[in-house]
Write an enzyme that holds these catalytic residues in place. Structure first.
Site, PDB file in Angstrom:
ATOM      1  N   HIS A  60      15.933   9.593 -67.140  1.00  0.00           N
ATOM      2  CA  HIS A  60      16.863  10.526 -66.492  1.00  0.00           C
ATOM      3  C   HIS A  60      16.130  11.333 -65.427  1.00  0.00           C
ATOM      4  O   HIS A  60      15.147  12.005 -65.720  1.00  0.00           O
ATOM      5  CB  HIS A  60      17.473  11.472 -67.531  1.00  0.00           C
ATOM      6  CG  HIS A  60      18.592  10.850 -68.312  1.00  0.00           C
ATOM      7  ND1 HIS A  60      19.654  11.567 -68.804  1.00  0.00           N
ATOM      8  CD2 HIS A  60      18.809   9.557 -68.652  1.00  0.00           C
ATOM      9  CE1 HIS A  60      20.485  10.744 -69.428  1.00  0.00           C
ATOM     10  NE2 HIS A  60      19.988   9.518 -69.364  1.00  0.00           N
ATOM     11  N   TYR A  74      24.543  20.762 -69.614  1.00  0.00           N
ATOM     12  CA  TYR A  74      24.405  21.992 -70.400  1.00  0.00           C
ATOM     13  C   TYR A  74      25.427  22.989 -69.870  1.00  0.00           C
ATOM     14  O   TYR A  74      25.354  23.376 -68.695  1.00  0.00           O
ATOM     15  CB  TYR A  74      23.003  22.598 -70.235  1.00  0.00           C
ATOM     16  CG  TYR A  74      21.866  21.813 -70.854  1.00  0.00           C
ATOM     17  CD1 TYR A  74      21.346  20.678 -70.233  1.00  0.00           C
ATOM     18  CD2 TYR A  74      21.280  22.236 -72.050  1.00  0.00           C
ATOM     19  CE1 TYR A  74      20.286  19.976 -70.797  1.00  0.00           C
ATOM     20  CE2 TYR A  74      20.211  21.539 -72.617  1.00  0.00           C
ATOM     21  CZ  TYR A  74      19.733  20.412 -71.989  1.00  0.00           C
ATOM     22  OH  TYR A  74      18.684  19.721 -72.546  1.00  0.00           O
ATOM     23  N   PRO A 118      16.828  24.734 -79.780  1.00  0.00           N
ATOM     24  CA  PRO A 118      16.860  23.393 -79.171  1.00  0.00           C
ATOM     25  C   PRO A 118      17.176  23.361 -77.677  1.00  0.00           C
ATOM     26  O   PRO A 118      16.935  22.347 -77.033  1.00  0.00           O
ATOM     27  CB  PRO A 118      17.944  22.667 -79.974  1.00  0.00           C
ATOM     28  CG  PRO A 118      18.785  23.741 -80.568  1.00  0.00           C
ATOM     29  CD  PRO A 118      17.881  24.899 -80.803  1.00  0.00           C
ATOM     30  N   LYS A 139      12.621  21.036 -76.406  1.00  0.00           N
ATOM     31  CA  LYS A 139      11.157  21.153 -76.433  1.00  0.00           C
ATOM     32  C   LYS A 139      10.520  20.863 -77.798  1.00  0.00           C
ATOM     33  O   LYS A 139       9.313  20.634 -77.883  1.00  0.00           O
ATOM     34  CB  LYS A 139      10.739  22.561 -75.982  1.00  0.00           C
ATOM     35  CG  LYS A 139      10.969  22.811 -74.514  1.00  0.00           C
ATOM     36  CD  LYS A 139      10.009  22.011 -73.651  1.00  0.00           C
ATOM     37  CE  LYS A 139      10.520  21.789 -72.253  1.00  0.00           C
ATOM     38  NZ  LYS A 139      10.683  20.394 -71.876  1.00  0.00           N
ATOM     39  N   TYR A 181      11.365  21.756 -67.709  1.00  0.00           N
ATOM     40  CA  TYR A 181      12.177  20.758 -68.411  1.00  0.00           C
ATOM     41  C   TYR A 181      11.433  19.428 -68.536  1.00  0.00           C
ATOM     42  O   TYR A 181      11.462  18.797 -69.590  1.00  0.00           O
ATOM     43  CB  TYR A 181      13.516  20.562 -67.706  1.00  0.00           C
ATOM     44  CG  TYR A 181      14.535  19.846 -68.560  1.00  0.00           C
ATOM     45  CD1 TYR A 181      15.324  20.529 -69.479  1.00  0.00           C
ATOM     46  CD2 TYR A 181      14.701  18.458 -68.466  1.00  0.00           C
ATOM     47  CE1 TYR A 181      16.253  19.867 -70.275  1.00  0.00           C
ATOM     48  CE2 TYR A 181      15.625  17.786 -69.263  1.00  0.00           C
ATOM     49  CZ  TYR A 181      16.390  18.502 -70.158  1.00  0.00           C
ATOM     50  OH  TYR A 181      17.307  17.840 -70.959  1.00  0.00           O
TER      51      TYR A 181
HETATM   52  P1  FAD Z   1       9.400  17.224 -89.161  1.00  0.00           P
HETATM   53  O1  FAD Z   1      10.164  16.255 -88.346  1.00  0.00           O
HETATM   54  O2  FAD Z   1      10.124  18.304 -89.842  1.00  0.00           O
HETATM   55  O3  FAD Z   1       8.593  16.365 -90.235  1.00  0.00           O
HETATM   56  C1  FAD Z   1       7.935  16.963 -91.331  1.00  0.00           C
HETATM   57  C2  FAD Z   1       7.812  15.954 -92.450  1.00  0.00           C
HETATM   58  O4  FAD Z   1       7.098  16.552 -93.530  1.00  0.00           O
HETATM   59  C3  FAD Z   1       9.172  15.541 -93.004  1.00  0.00           C
HETATM   60  O5  FAD Z   1       9.246  14.131 -93.073  1.00  0.00           O
HETATM   61  C4  FAD Z   1       9.220  16.204 -94.372  1.00  0.00           C
HETATM   62  O6  FAD Z   1       9.982  15.457 -95.305  1.00  0.00           O
HETATM   63  C5  FAD Z   1       7.751  16.253 -94.743  1.00  0.00           C
HETATM   64  N1  FAD Z   1       7.438  17.295 -95.718  1.00  0.00           N
HETATM   65  C6  FAD Z   1       7.985  18.527 -95.857  1.00  0.00           C
HETATM   66  N2  FAD Z   1       7.431  19.193 -96.878  1.00  0.00           N
HETATM   67  C7  FAD Z   1       6.494  18.370 -97.403  1.00  0.00           C
HETATM   68  C8  FAD Z   1       5.578  18.515 -98.481  1.00  0.00           C
HETATM   69  N3  FAD Z   1       5.532  19.613 -99.224  1.00  0.00           N
HETATM   70  N4  FAD Z   1       4.747  17.474 -98.746  1.00  0.00           N
HETATM   71  C9  FAD Z   1       4.796  16.340 -97.993  1.00  0.00           C
HETATM   72  N5  FAD Z   1       5.636  16.164 -96.960  1.00  0.00           N
HETATM   73  C10 FAD Z   1       6.488  17.173 -96.670  1.00  0.00           C
HETATM   74  N6  FAD Z   1      14.245  19.092 -81.148  1.00  0.00           N
HETATM   75  C11 FAD Z   1      14.684  18.751 -79.956  1.00  0.00           C
HETATM   76  O7  FAD Z   1      13.869  18.654 -79.033  1.00  0.00           O
HETATM   77  N7  FAD Z   1      16.019  18.491 -79.766  1.00  0.00           N
HETATM   78  C12 FAD Z   1      16.938  18.570 -80.793  1.00  0.00           C
HETATM   79  O8  FAD Z   1      18.120  18.325 -80.611  1.00  0.00           O
HETATM   80  C13 FAD Z   1      16.508  18.944 -82.049  1.00  0.00           C
HETATM   81  N8  FAD Z   1      17.369  19.049 -83.096  1.00  0.00           N
HETATM   82  C14 FAD Z   1      16.889  19.435 -84.324  1.00  0.00           C
HETATM   83  C15 FAD Z   1      17.757  19.563 -85.405  1.00  0.00           C
HETATM   84  C16 FAD Z   1      17.289  19.953 -86.669  1.00  0.00           C
HETATM   85  C17 FAD Z   1      18.249  20.109 -87.840  1.00  0.00           C
HETATM   86  C18 FAD Z   1      15.903  20.241 -86.830  1.00  0.00           C
HETATM   87  C19 FAD Z   1      15.366  20.676 -88.185  1.00  0.00           C
HETATM   88  C20 FAD Z   1      15.048  20.097 -85.751  1.00  0.00           C
HETATM   89  C21 FAD Z   1      15.527  19.700 -84.494  1.00  0.00           C
HETATM   90  N9  FAD Z   1      14.674  19.533 -83.385  1.00  0.00           N
HETATM   91  C22 FAD Z   1      15.128  19.186 -82.183  1.00  0.00           C
HETATM   92  C23 FAD Z   1      13.278  19.737 -83.478  1.00  0.00           C
HETATM   93  C24 FAD Z   1      12.511  18.439 -83.667  1.00  0.00           C
HETATM   94  O9  FAD Z   1      13.275  17.541 -84.409  1.00  0.00           O
HETATM   95  C25 FAD Z   1      11.237  18.810 -84.356  1.00  0.00           C
HETATM   96  O10 FAD Z   1      10.497  19.616 -83.475  1.00  0.00           O
HETATM   97  C26 FAD Z   1      10.407  17.608 -84.806  1.00  0.00           C
HETATM   98  O11 FAD Z   1      11.065  16.923 -85.826  1.00  0.00           O
HETATM   99  C27 FAD Z   1       9.052  18.097 -85.302  1.00  0.00           C
HETATM  100  O12 FAD Z   1       8.381  17.051 -85.937  1.00  0.00           O
HETATM  101  P2  FAD Z   1       7.388  17.335 -87.108  1.00  0.00           P
HETATM  102  O13 FAD Z   1       6.848  15.992 -87.464  1.00  0.00           O
HETATM  103  O14 FAD Z   1       6.448  18.402 -86.730  1.00  0.00           O
HETATM  104  O15 FAD Z   1       8.267  17.928 -88.290  1.00  0.00           O
HETATM  105  C1  DHB Z   2      19.460  16.831 -77.189  1.00  0.00           C
HETATM  106  C2  DHB Z   2      19.011  17.923 -77.838  1.00  0.00           C
HETATM  107  C3  DHB Z   2      18.595  19.029 -77.130  1.00  0.00           C
HETATM  108  O1  DHB Z   2      18.129  20.106 -77.760  1.00  0.00           O
HETATM  109  C4  DHB Z   2      18.640  19.031 -75.758  1.00  0.00           C
HETATM  110  O2  DHB Z   2      18.237  20.134 -75.095  1.00  0.00           O
HETATM  111  C5  DHB Z   2      19.075  17.920 -75.106  1.00  0.00           C
HETATM  112  C6  DHB Z   2      19.489  16.811 -75.822  1.00  0.00           C
HETATM  113  C7  DHB Z   2      19.910  15.649 -77.956  1.00  0.00           C
HETATM  114  O3  DHB Z   2      19.889  15.683 -79.187  1.00  0.00           O
HETATM  115  O4  DHB Z   2      20.332  14.663 -77.345  1.00  0.00           O
END
Ligand code: FAD
Ligand code: DHB
Length: 390
Positions: free
Chosen positions: A72, A201, A293, A297, A385
């Site tokens: 994009h 947005y 969100p 980022k 962005y």
């Molecule tokens: P996570 O993806 O949370 O992974 C952590 C892992 O650790 C999980 O698999 C979990 O099961 C495991 N875990 C937890 N506790 C334990 C334990 N005690 N022992 C062993 N394992 C454990 N970001 C965006 O940019 N756009 C979005 O639209 C967006 N939507 C989101 C919606 C939701 C509901 C959430 C929660 C986050 C969202 N995010 C979004 C943020 C993005 O998904 C996260 O920044 C990203 O997943 C971070 O990755 P991570 O691996 O650090 O953490």
């Molecule tokens: C999506 C999520 C976001 O937080 C964003 O800023 C743009 C796109 C998505 O889930 O597609």
């Protein structure tokens, strides 16, 4: 048994770190609390910065991304019955973002890890971190009723916001900064073509709305909802009605109301824990910080953490230099705070804040009008962005 690194959590942070370490012959075990298919069922981010896509290629996981990811070159801000396109590539000297779901990133990383034969323990219970104030830390967990203990040189806490790693650090050693918002995002995923070729947005008096996608045939849309709302309050029809009210007319007219294949509410939060290293424990990704969100980022920040941490660990195991791991927390936090600022600012500008009153609403419109009329202001949006450099 003994490993060089124990990684807690098999989300994108843990899997990407694991992959970069495995390719550099650093022996790491990943310990995850859930099942692999559960990890893959969580629908989250969808917009990848070039820093993350390059890291995925470096990790040997770029093939499907390069084939299926949608590049994009811009997105739109909608407000006050008008739409302003941010031309990312023109404003940043050719940069772009890639639309490719977090689920797909996770799947590719899991498959690459399996292909290398690198070990992951899923469904680990009672994961606990020990002695990370020494250089002989240990991790214990229970699996199928049997307790296991892993001795290692370093622990990487990649277990998300609710994980055990950050909580294991004594309170006096950690400083947290937090802002919670009075609303959440209700997201809906459906197998229908997206209403717009690029993301939109939208700021609206009824609340924020976003149309996004996972592919040309799968749309992902979000609307701001009060925190007290529950998914059951929002049957698909009501979601689409509200989404269309908040979007510019031409985009609203192109919304195809397909049945939801996933629908969930995510609360919005800004959070940073400092520092990100405690002796032989490092925190990375959501375990150390959360952004609201708006601006996409969260996942991308996890990637920059992993970049700094993996290079530090690889350098240490290759030659014994501690420079990279000693600099990790400071390097990661410098970038994190800038992404926190951008996410907070985009959130502030685009959501309905009842407490901010009419003055607050006019400030939002003035800010958006400024972005729409000043290339300097639009450039600030664009360079953040597409992602600040690692
Ligand atoms: P996570 O993806 O949370 O992974 C952590 C892992 O650790 C999980 O698999 C979990 O099961 C495991 N875990 C937890 N506790 C334990 C334990 N005690 N022992 C062993 N394992 C454990 N970001 C965006 O940019 N756009 C979005 O639209 C967006 N939507 C989101 C919606 C939701 C509901 C959430 C929660 C986050 C969202 N995010 C979004 C943020 C993005 O998904 C996260 O920044 C990203 O997943 C971070 O990755 P991570 O691996 O650090 O953490
Ligand atoms: C999506 C999520 C976001 O937080 C964003 O800023 C743009 C796109 C998505 O889930 O597609």
């Amino acid at each position: 048994s003994r490993r060089q690194v124990c990684i807690i959590g098999a989300g994108p942070s843990g899997l990407l770190l694991g992959q970069l370490l495995a390719r550099a012959n650093v022996d790491a075990l990943i310990i995850e609390a859930k099942r692999a298919d559960y990890v893959l069922s969580r629908i989250r981010a969808g917009v990848l910065e070039s820093g993350l896509t390059e890291l995925l290629r470096e990790a040997g996981c770029g093939e499907r991304l390069d084939r299926e990811g949608l590049v994009h070159h811009g997105f739109s801000l909608a407000f006050d019955d008008r739409t302003h396109r941010i031309d990312l590539s023109k404003l940043t000297g050719g940069k772009a973002v890639t639309v490719y779901g977090q689920t797909e990133v996770t799947r590719d990383l899991m498959e690459a890890r399996a292909a290398l034969g690198a070990p992951t323990v899923y469904e680990a219970e009672d994961v606990a971190l020990h002695d990370f104030d020494t250089d002989r830390p240990r991790v214990t967990y229970r699996k199928d009723g049997v307790t296991h203990e892993i001795a290692c040189d370093f622990i990487a806490g990649c277990d998300g916001f609710h994980g055990v790693s950050r909580r294991s650090v004594p309170e006096r050693a950690i400083t947290s900064f937090e802002r919670v918002y009075a609303f959440g995002w209700l997201g809906l995923l459906a197998d229908v073509p997206p209403a717009s070729e690029e993301l939109v947005y939208a700021r609206h008096a009824r609340g924020f709305a976003l149309v996004s996608m996972r592919s040309r045939t799968r749309s992902r849309s979000y609307i701001q909802v009060p925190l007290a709302d529950r998914v059951e309050d929002w049957p698909d029809d009501r979601f689409y009605d509200e989404l269309r009210l908040r979007l510019p007319q031409d985009v609203a007219a192109r919304v195809t109301p397909g049945p939801s294949i996933e629908k969930s509410i995510a609360p919005l939060r800004s959070f940073v824990a400092e520092p990100m290293r405690f002796g032989s424990l490092f925190l990375a990704g959501d375990a150390a910080h959360i952004v609201p969100p708006t601006g996409a980022k969260g996942l991308n920040l996890a990637a920059s953490d992993v970049h700094y941490l993996s290079s530090g660990l690889i350098e240490y195991f290759a030659g014994g230099s501690r420079a990279g791991i000693d600099a990790y927390s400071q390097r990661a936090l410098a970038r994190i705070w800038k992404a926190e600022r951008f996410s907070w600012w985009m959130t502030s500008m685009l959501h309905a804040f009842p407490d901010a009153g009419d003055f607050g609403a006019r400030m939002q419109l003035a800010e958006l009008d400024y972005i729409a009329s000043s290339p300097a202001a639009a450039t600030v949006v664009a360079e953040n962005y597409v992602g600040l450099p690692f």
